[in-house]
Each structure stands twice: as C-alpha cells, then as structure tokens.
Write a protein that holds these residues in place. Structure first.
Motif, mmCIF file in Angstrom:
data_model
loop_
_atom_site.group_PDB
_atom_site.id
_atom_site.type_symbol
_atom_site.label_atom_id
_atom_site.label_comp_id
_atom_site.label_asym_id
_atom_site.label_seq_id
_atom_site.Cartn_x
_atom_site.Cartn_y
_atom_site.Cartn_z
ATOM 1 N N GLY A 52 0.809 -1.209 0.000
ATOM 2 C CA GLY A 52 0.000 0.000 0.000
ATOM 3 C C GLY A 52 0.841 1.257 0.000
ATOM 4 N N PRO A 53 0.199 2.424 0.080
ATOM 5 C CA PRO A 53 0.923 3.703 0.000
ATOM 6 C C PRO A 53 1.853 3.902 1.193
ATOM 7 N N LYS A 54 2.841 4.760 0.995
ATOM 8 C CA LYS A 54 3.696 5.179 2.098
ATOM 9 C C LYS A 54 2.892 6.100 3.015
ATOM 10 N N VAL A 55 3.475 6.463 4.150
ATOM 11 C CA VAL A 55 2.758 7.298 5.126
ATOM 12 C C VAL A 55 2.301 8.608 4.497
ATOM 13 N N TYR A 105 -2.962 9.342 3.125
ATOM 14 C CA TYR A 105 -2.635 7.966 2.733
ATOM 15 C C TYR A 105 -2.085 7.143 3.899
ATOM 16 N N CYS A 106 -1.735 7.791 5.002
ATOM 17 C CA CYS A 106 -1.143 7.060 6.132
ATOM 18 C C CYS A 106 -2.090 6.001 6.698
ATOM 19 N N VAL A 107 -3.389 6.134 6.475
ATOM 20 C CA VAL A 107 -4.348 5.195 7.054
ATOM 21 C C VAL A 107 -4.500 3.918 6.225
ATOM 22 N N ILE A 108 -4.192 3.962 4.935
ATOM 23 C CA ILE A 108 -4.518 2.859 4.022
ATOM 24 C C ILE A 108 -3.766 1.575 4.369
ATOM 25 N N MET A 109 -2.452 1.644 4.465
ATOM 26 C CA MET A 109 -1.669 0.450 4.758
ATOM 27 C C MET A 109 -2.059 -0.148 6.111
ATOM 28 N N LEU A 110 -2.307 0.718 7.067
ATOM 29 C CA LEU A 110 -2.711 0.264 8.401
ATOM 30 C C LEU A 110 -4.047 -0.475 8.343
ATOM 31 N N LEU A 111 -4.997 0.083 7.596
ATOM 32 C CA LEU A 111 -6.307 -0.575 7.451
ATOM 33 C C LEU A 111 -6.170 -1.929 6.764
ATOM 34 N N ARG A 112 -5.330 -1.990 5.742
ATOM 35 C CA ARG A 112 -5.166 -3.256 5.020
ATOM 36 C C ARG A 112 -4.603 -4.341 5.931
ATOM 37 N N CYS A 113 -3.696 -3.957 6.818
ATOM 38 C CA CYS A 113 -3.160 -4.928 7.780
ATOM 39 C C CYS A 113 -4.240 -5.351 8.779
ATOM 40 N N MET A 114 -5.002 -4.403 9.278
ATOM 41 C CA MET A 114 -6.055 -4.712 10.251
ATOM 42 C C MET A 114 -7.102 -5.649 9.646
ATOM 43 N N GLN A 115 -7.438 -5.416 8.382
ATOM 44 C CA GLN A 115 -8.493 -6.206 7.750
ATOM 45 C C GLN A 115 -8.081 -7.650 7.491
ATOM 46 N N LEU A 116 -6.763 -7.910 7.496
ATOM 47 C CA LEU A 116 -6.295 -9.287 7.350
ATOM 48 C C LEU A 116 -6.775 -10.168 8.494
ATOM 49 N N LYS A 117 -6.984 -9.579 9.644
ATOM 50 C CA LYS A 117 -7.389 -10.366 10.823
ATOM 51 C C LYS A 117 -8.693 -11.110 10.564
ATOM 52 N N ARG A 118 -9.570 -10.496 9.775
ATOM 53 C CA ARG A 118 -10.837 -11.130 9.444
ATOM 54 C C ARG A 118 -10.773 -11.891 8.130
ATOM 55 N N SER A 119 -10.139 -11.279 7.120
ATOM 56 C CA SER A 119 -10.178 -11.872 5.776
ATOM 57 C C SER A 119 -9.153 -12.990 5.573
ATOM 58 N N ALA A 162 8.662 -2.845 6.853
ATOM 59 C CA ALA A 162 8.232 -2.599 5.475
ATOM 60 C C ALA A 162 9.402 -2.262 4.560
ATOM 61 N N PHE A 163 9.357 -2.782 3.343
ATOM 62 C CA PHE A 163 10.310 -2.446 2.288
ATOM 63 C C PHE A 163 9.682 -1.393 1.384
ATOM 64 N N GLU A 164 10.486 -0.459 0.915
ATOM 65 C CA GLU A 164 10.002 0.478 -0.094
ATOM 66 C C GLU A 164 10.108 -0.192 -1.451
ATOM 67 N N VAL A 165 9.005 -0.229 -2.174
ATOM 68 C CA VAL A 165 8.964 -0.839 -3.504
ATOM 69 C C VAL A 165 8.959 0.276 -4.537
ATOM 70 N N ARG A 166 10.037 0.343 -5.331
ATOM 71 C CA ARG A 166 10.115 1.352 -6.389
ATOM 72 C C ARG A 166 10.132 0.654 -7.729
ATOM 73 N N GLN A 167 9.196 1.018 -8.580
ATOM 74 C CA GLN A 167 9.141 0.511 -9.952
ATOM 75 C C GLN A 167 8.927 1.714 -10.863
ATOM 76 N N ASN A 168 10.030 2.317 -11.264
ATOM 77 C CA ASN A 168 9.950 3.568 -12.026
ATOM 78 C C ASN A 168 9.186 3.399 -13.331
ATOM 79 N N GLY A 169 9.388 2.260 -13.993
ATOM 80 C CA GLY A 169 8.690 2.027 -15.248
ATOM 81 C C GLY A 169 7.191 1.950 -15.085
ATOM 82 N N GLU A 170 6.755 1.488 -13.913
ATOM 83 C CA GLU A 170 5.320 1.370 -13.622
ATOM 84 C C GLU A 170 4.793 2.562 -12.816
ATOM 85 N N ARG A 171 5.653 3.542 -12.565
ATOM 86 C CA ARG A 171 5.290 4.729 -11.774
ATOM 87 C C ARG A 171 4.783 4.333 -10.386
#
Length: 529
Positions: free
Chosen positions: A80-83, A157-171, A231-240
C-alpha cells in the motif's frame, strides 16, 4: 554433512543433486518433479531460520552460495501507499500525476471518492475491503490535484496500509498471524513525537470515524510499529510505483553495513534476493538498510531512529571503517593525523587524533558532521562546479575518503557526462579524465563497502565504461585506443552479469552500450576470423 545417495522419491540409488538446497538427490528429473509436488518445494532452501540475542531471528546459509544466485522470491503479504504519498491509485498503485499525462482531475471511486485510475481499478481486490469500510461509515476522501504543488504529498494515505493490515485479521487470519509475529519495537517508538501524533489523530480516525471501536489502541499502534520496522520500499519507475510492502520472509534477513545480498522487485512486486558475492555455508544472510558512503555515526544514528537497533557489524565496530576512515576528519593541529572515535559503538564516546594529543567530544564531531551534511545537501547539483568547489574548499579538514567527500565524488560521477554543458561529447580532456579517476577511486571504496554484484558497483562500472569509450575515440594512437576499448569490453561483460536481473529499461541501455562499443571496435576487427 555427507551427500545422500538414495533418491528422495523412490529410495533407489541416485546422484542428481537438487540444485536448490543441495541436500537431497534424485534418480531422474521426473522423480524430482514428483517430490517437488509432495512438498519439497517448501523445504528447498539454501538457508535456515536461526536466532541469537544480538540479531533475534535471522537467516543463515545452509550451504555455499554462488555469486548471483537467487536466494528467495516472495510475494508481498500486504502492499500500500507510504505514510505520505503523492496521489496514487489504490487499485494498481501507480502514481496518478505521471509527467506525460498531467491530469487536472482524477477518476474517483464511486463509493469512497479515493483517487483511482479508472472504474476497473476501483474493483481491485486491494481496494475492496477498505472501500466497503469507508462507504459504510459515510467517509468520502477529499484528495484533489493541486496544480500549484504537483509534487505535494498527501498525509491522508497514512491510514490505508494500516487498514489493510487490520483487515487481514478477518479476511486472512493466517496472513495476519504472520504479520503479527514480526518485530515491532513499539516500546521504543511509542513515546516519539510521531507516535504521539498517531495516537491523537490516526487512532481517533480509525476508531471514531470508521467505527473500529473493538480494536484496542495499543494493537493498532503495534501494527503501525510493525510496518515502520519491517516494510520495504517498492520502487518501480517504469510502472510509476513507489509504495511499501511487507515480506515476512525478507523481514528476517539481517542488516549489515557490508551486506552479502541485494534485492529487487519483479513486475508483480515480488521481492527477489540475490547473492552479491560468494557466501560460505554458515554465514548470516544480510542486506543493508543504509547508504554505503555514509559514515559509521551517520549510519548508526539513522538505524537507531528508523529501525530502533544499534548496529554492531564489523564495519561499525572498526574505528577506521575498514581502513577508509570515512567518518574521520583531518587533525587541525598536526594536519596529518585523522581524528577517530575511541569507541565507534558508543555514539557519546570521545574522539582523538591518531598521531597527536588532540581530543574532541562526540558533540563537537556530530555538530561538525551535521553542518557539513547540510552544506553538501544544499549545493546546486545541476552542475559539477559547486561540488568541485566543496571538495577543494575542504581539502584541509577533510581527507580524500571522508564520507562528505565521497558523497560529492559520487554525485560528480553522475554529473560529468549528463549535466547541461557537460555532456559526454562536450567534456574537456581534463573533465573526462576526472570522471574516469573518480569512478576508479569509488570502485575501490565499493569493493570494501558494497562489493561484488552490487547495484552501486554496477552503476559505477556503467559510468566508467562509457567514459573509457569516449576517451578511446579521442586517441590518435590505434594501439592505445584498442587497449582502452578492450578494457571497456571487459567492464561491459561484468556489468551485464550484475544487471541481468534488472528491469527492461536497463537491458535496453546495456544493448545500446554494446552497439556503441561494437561500432568503436569494428576497425580493429577487420581481418579477424
């Protein structure tokens, strides 16, 4: 350990060693495939998980590993997005402000109004759960494009990655368990200004606005701390794309300031770890979380602030930094000796000259370092002029391999040949020689700090190869020209090995370099069969 002699599938005599783990043998390729299906795929590794008090859980080689060998390939557990991020699509994670398509408005999700690429991305599995949660809470995103600030970052955007992790608990409880097993360092982080802001703003938003009242505050903060630690930073310049992701396996690879692994990301955002040099059986597998040209003090302070640990690797433990004295300054009294730390693993330790009785406090050294770092970062880097002036201006107090000088020299290797007025065909003989000398010097440093098949070393070799070809084409004497071109040819072969796993744009650039080199060498190939 002795090599087994019985096929792992049928128990008949066999000699074909498994190329992955080298711990089992097969009598045929068919039996190897069948054994792989039965579960050897999960066991076929060249490393094992181990633990000690200093590193905690980490990975250790269970056999000798070849240079360039792939160690691990792992899909992201969550991405997900960075902070803080420039507007990006929550479906495909591409930057929505692509330079070639400077959109003034975004497509917005029909349910939650978050910026997206299109209706197709709105239906992405990455986005569906968070979208349902926000829509159910009647939350609508307010992010819009600001033409006055095209590089502006959105803290929402700081909330998105956190929400995705929280939602794993159920999904996906199994995935959430793997996430929860990672180190968090929450105890060290919780009283920092950043986490005070999280408690005041982010926790309130999640529990009150989004209605997640069943989640204890500390559990939410622990997930945030797991993300910050692993967390690792994922950079893919070709894919923006510039996002962050969690890889539980990769998170167990230790840090070392002279690492033996490097990592890259494929088109599916899987992380791939490659051996930069031969790794003997029993060695700890490591990557680096810092920049190789930074000094010990700079690296250790950064690691403590960002990753919450004190590095005690071989380079950090050595007051001379493997003989480079990267953190040392020239003594202002004797003008010859280098001022080094009396204990590099203690940031508050005093510093002293190796040759005379001059001593400095850690505070003095840190203050001077901070001033120099600020000075070099504020320089105009569109031209080599100011960096050369920096090096010349500090020739009395900074030696040739001091971290600030090394950073300036590396920037110069990039500018000579590319900066306006300093393109490769515009360089004077003196400037072209300067580029070659800088590359040669930094390659010696890279062999100590980031050697083997490292990206840092590969980029230096690319600059050196191009400069050598340019030099060769200016030579009048054919024998000297041919000799320089042959060296460039050797470098290009090494570059191809280092960069063979890198994206398509790198392969295209290397193909172009090969064509230029072939054309330059053509006159010397006449009559050769």
């Amino acid at each position: 350990m002795t090599t087994p002699t019985s096929c792992a599938y049928c128990q008949q005599r066999a000699t074909q060693l498994c190329a992955g783990c080298r711990s089992v043998v097969y009598c045929s390729r068919e039996h190897q495939k069948e054994h792989w299906k039965r579960g050897h795929k999960r066991e076929c590794k060249c490393y094992e998980v181990t633990s000690n008090e200093l590193l905690g859980r980490h990975l250790r080689a269970t056999r000798d590993i070849r240079m360039g060998e792939q160690i691990m390939c792992e899909a992201p557990l969550v991405v997900g997005p960075k902070v803080a991020a420039t507007p990006l699509c929550l479906g495909c994670h591409r930057n929505l402000l692509a330079p070639q398509k400077p959109a003034m408005t975004f497509y917005k999700c029909s349910s939650c109004s978050w910026p997206m690429c299109s209706k197709e991305c709105e239906k992405s599995p990455f986005h569906l759960d968070e979208c349902r949660l926000m829509a159910a809470s009647n939350f609508q995103s307010k992010i819009n494009y600001n033409p006055a600030d095209p590089e502006g970052k959105e803290s929402a955007y700081c909330v998105i990655m956190l929400l995705r992790c929280m939602q794993l608990k159920r999904s996906n409880p199994e995935a959430f368990a793997r996430l929860a097993a990672l180190e968090d360092h929450l105890k060290e982080r919780i009283e920092t200004p950043l986490y005070q802001v999280l408690r005041a703003n982010l926790i309130t938003f999640i529990k009150t606005v989004l209605g997640q009242r069943d989640w204890p505050e500390l559990e939410i903060l622990r997930i945030a701390a797991i993300l910050d630690t692993n967390a690792f930073e994922v950079r893919q310049n070709g894919e923006r794309r510039k996002v962050r992701a969690i890889f539980p396996g990769g998170a167990m690879i230790a840090h070392d300031c002279v690492p033996n692994l490097r990592h890259r990301f494929d088109d599916n955002m899987r992380i791939i770890f490659l051996a930069k040099r031969p790794i003997p059986k029993g060695a700890i597998l490591s990557i680096s979380y810092t920049q190789p040209l930074r000094s010990t003090v700079q690296r250790r302070v950064h690691l403590k602030q960002v990753k919450c640990f004190d590095c005690a690797c071989e380079r950090c433990s050595d007051p001379t930094e493997l003989g480079t004295f990267a953190g040392a300054h020239l003594c202002g009294k004797c003008k010859v000796g280098k001022v080094i730390s009396q204990n590099p693993l203690e940031n508050a330790a005093n510093w002293h000259c190796q040759l005379c009785n001059v001593k400095k406090s850690a505070r003095e050294v840190l203050t001077q370092d901070a001033r120099l770092q600020q000075e070099i970062e504020s320089l105009d880097k569109t031209t080599p002029v100011h960096l050369e002036e920096f090096i010349q201006g500090h020739r009395i107090d900074l030696h040739d391999t001091n971290t600030h000088i090394l950073q300036a020299k590396y920037a110069l290797t990039q500018l000579y040949g590319t900066a306006p007025g300093y393109a490769m065909d515009e360089l004077s003989e003196e400037s072209l020689k300067r580029k070659v000398d800088l590359c040669e010097e930094l390659l010696q440093i890279s062999n100590l700090f980031d050697g083997g098949w490292s990206i840092f070393r590969g980029n230096l070799l690319i600059d050196l190869e191009e400069a050598l070809v340019a030099q060769a084409l200016r030579l009048q004497l054919a024998s000297e020209c041919e000799s320089k071109l042959k060296r460039a040819e050797e470098l290009l072969e090494e570059i191809k090995n280092i960069m063979k796993h890198e994206p398509e744009e790198m392969q295209q650039m290397l193909a172009e370099r090969q064509q230029i080199l072939n054309a330059a060498m053509a006159p010397f190939s006449v009559g050769v069969e």
